[in-house]
Design a protein around this motif. Sequence first.
Motif, PDB file in Angstrom:
ATOM      1  N   LEU A 232      46.620  44.031  37.585  1.00 13.18           N
ATOM      2  CA  LEU A 232      47.607  43.929  36.495  1.00 13.18           C
ATOM      3  C   LEU A 232      47.194  44.823  35.321  1.00 13.18           C
ATOM      4  N   ILE A 233      48.112  45.671  34.897  1.00  9.38           N
ATOM      5  CA  ILE A 233      47.898  46.496  33.698  1.00  9.38           C
ATOM      6  C   ILE A 233      48.988  46.125  32.698  1.00  9.38           C
ATOM      7  N   LEU A 234      48.593  45.869  31.471  1.00  9.63           N
ATOM      8  CA  LEU A 234      49.568  45.575  30.402  1.00  9.63           C
ATOM      9  C   LEU A 234      49.326  46.571  29.274  1.00  9.63           C
TER      10      LEU A 234
ATOM     11  N   LYS B 136      46.614  35.738  26.200  1.00  5.52           N
ATOM     12  CA  LYS B 136      47.718  34.832  26.519  1.00  5.52           C
ATOM     13  C   LYS B 136      48.529  35.371  27.712  1.00  5.52           C
ATOM     14  N   ALA B 137      48.741  36.679  27.737  1.00  5.47           N
ATOM     15  CA  ALA B 137      49.547  37.288  28.807  1.00  5.47           C
ATOM     16  C   ALA B 137      48.851  37.177  30.158  1.00  5.47           C
ATOM     17  N   PHE B 138      47.539  37.404  30.201  1.00  2.53           N
ATOM     18  CA  PHE B 138      46.821  37.344  31.483  1.00  2.53           C
ATOM     19  C   PHE B 138      46.686  35.905  31.981  1.00  2.53           C
ATOM     20  N   VAL B 139      46.433  34.986  31.045  1.00  2.00           N
ATOM     21  CA  VAL B 139      46.352  33.574  31.459  1.00  2.00           C
ATOM     22  C   VAL B 139      47.734  33.125  31.949  1.00  2.00           C
TER      23      VAL B 139
ATOM     24  N   LEU C  61      43.962  39.817  39.741  1.00  2.00           N
ATOM     25  CA  LEU C  61      44.247  38.814  38.713  1.00  2.00           C
ATOM     26  C   LEU C  61      43.723  37.441  39.119  1.00  2.00           C
ATOM     27  N   THR C  62      43.822  37.119  40.421  1.00  2.00           N
ATOM     28  CA  THR C  62      43.384  35.801  40.889  1.00  2.00           C
ATOM     29  C   THR C  62      41.870  35.597  40.726  1.00  2.00           C
ATOM     30  N   HIS C  63      41.131  36.693  40.551  1.00  2.00           N
ATOM     31  CA  HIS C  63      39.680  36.557  40.326  1.00  2.00           C
ATOM     32  C   HIS C  63      39.386  36.022  38.921  1.00  2.00           C
ATOM     33  N   LEU C  64      40.401  36.087  38.046  1.00  6.50           N
ATOM     34  CA  LEU C  64      40.212  35.655  36.650  1.00  6.50           C
ATOM     35  C   LEU C  64      39.827  34.179  36.568  1.00  6.50           C
TER      36      LEU C  64
END
Lengths: 447, 234
Positions: free
Chosen positions: A282-284, A255-258, A329-332
Amino acid sequence: MPENAWAALLIVVLGFALGCFYMSRKKDRKTARRLRKERRQLNSGHQVTDPEAPPRVLSDAEEVPEFNGAEGVIKLRQDLEKTNNANATLQSELKALGLRLKKVQTERDSLVKKVQTQDEQLQTLRAQAQQAEIEQRAQAKAKVSAPVDAPDFPPPQVKVLTGSTGGQWRHACGSVHGSEKTTDQCQDRSQLVVTSGGKFVILAVADGAGSLKYSNLGAEEAVTAAARVARDVLESIESSGEALTRQEFLRISNKAFVGALEAVSSRAEREKRNAHEYGSTLILLIAGPDCTACAHIGDGRAGCCLRDGQWIPLLSPMKGGEANMTKFLTHLRDEPGLVQANFIPLSSSAVFCISDGCENASWFTKTKSQYRAHGPLVDPNIPSADFWASIAMTVVELPGQLMTKGMAQPEVQNETDRLFAQFILAGNPTLKAERDDKTIALAVNLP
Amino acid sequence: MTTNPFSAESPKNYEQKCTVALVVDTSGSMSEHSRLVNMVAGLAAFIKEVQEDENLKNKLEIGIVAFSHECRRVVEPSLAADIQLPELKAEGGTFSIQAIRAGIQMVSDRKAWYRTNGLSYYRPWVIHITDGEPDSREFGGEFEAKWDELAQQIRQAEQQKTFCFLSLGVDEFKPAYLERIKQAQIPVYKMSGLKFTDFFKWLSATIAEVAKGADVGKAVQSNTGSWDSGQSPS
């Protein structure tokens, strides 16, 4: 005529006839001797033309026949002519053979020369091959030999944190410019949030791509959205009194990455630009009473100190062939399975994450292999206990020191972060020399 | 000023490397106006500066290909501290194609070595420095075709991010040929006077910028300073 006169005439006639007969025979003998001499000379001539042949000796059968009058002379002359003809033929053949011999000798000389040249060429080629082999061996040796000045593989990093935070999270967080960078702004962003109940801490770090124009804005959107989503879910778990499970963590990280990707895309849309220009890592990292967990896209590092004093990594950075190649992140959007997650059902004394600008200063990232001293170098991916324990202890002790100077609680955290940012900028020679943007987020929780 | 309470010692790591292959013209014309002498002095200053730079001294590996009518790898990629500059003599023609190819091969070999030894690396650079027009005798009738082939190889390298290629023209160089082999993001530079030392200073700063992820086009066009005549097309 008297009888005596006839007798004397008869004697004279007979004497004349005998004299004539004798002279005729003498002439034939002379001719026979001459022919015999000529034949001998001919025989001698054979010896000259053919030095290998044995000297010819006339056999008895070949003995010059006795003079047999004019017929004998004619026959001998015919023989002589035949012999002369044969001799001429032989001479002609001999001449031809001589020419052929000369030609063969020339050819032989030419071949000998050719062979000598080829021998020389062969020797040169052999020498070259030998040299190439030596070079190849040297290269092969260089290939398998790790750089001699590389440091050894680190020993296990164990160091128990002492002191107390009363079970509360104490923390320090900062993102700074590369030391000599004069243009642009820092493209790293970080957020550190403690949930309202104080059980969970959330660390979010994003490193904007140096080559992308709006990556700092992308990094800002990414950490803000990811921390907000994680905080919302964790506070609801906290209020329900439940523990954070692996499944729940995976749901949160997804949910956080989306959410972070949507925030970046929305901003790009609002600013009418391509979302690709906002690329960042991004690292969480989430830590609670019963767990330590991390999810990420891209490079950077994250780690923790378990309660028994072991300092361990929580992620493997995504790195390309070149040092600054990684995923964003944009590669997701095109690679839905890009997020890597790691969940440990253990609590930690300290948790921390960094952008790649700080990894050489705080992590064992490139050393000799533990198995092959002369083999290729490896990335041990182990946080340095000395480095992290030192700053973790300062995070534990500093608030107390500042409060004794009369500083109020909100100011204490600001001052801690300010001093921490100074340290990240140039706290030691390695940090000072690093020109990349640098981020460190650290939280400590001791009973 | 109070001492910062935060302090920590960093672990020791092997630095990731960046290779720079300098393809330098040593043809006969380089002896005019002391061009070669100035270039060698600039190289020496560059090596000294890298040696004194905390960030680059363990990161930048410098190799040199010297060329005239023949080309030689006179310095294999090495850290600045390990480099001993060879004596360079100005003589012969300007056979550029084989020389540039040798520079490309040098960075390619080094990358292969990094990979074999488990080392990460930054994108390498090939720097071509010349004062003249390439000599068409190098390939006779096929010279133009070979030059185009080289140009294509250099452009492909930019697209595939294999290496950065920069040409620096000195004094009376002919820019037309160098324009054909440039990468889109990196213009052909023309040196003003013989300020090699300034050029190399700029080069080390630019390489450091690109190494930390800065955009190549942006990095090469910033602060070129006094050495750049400003006549180079961009």
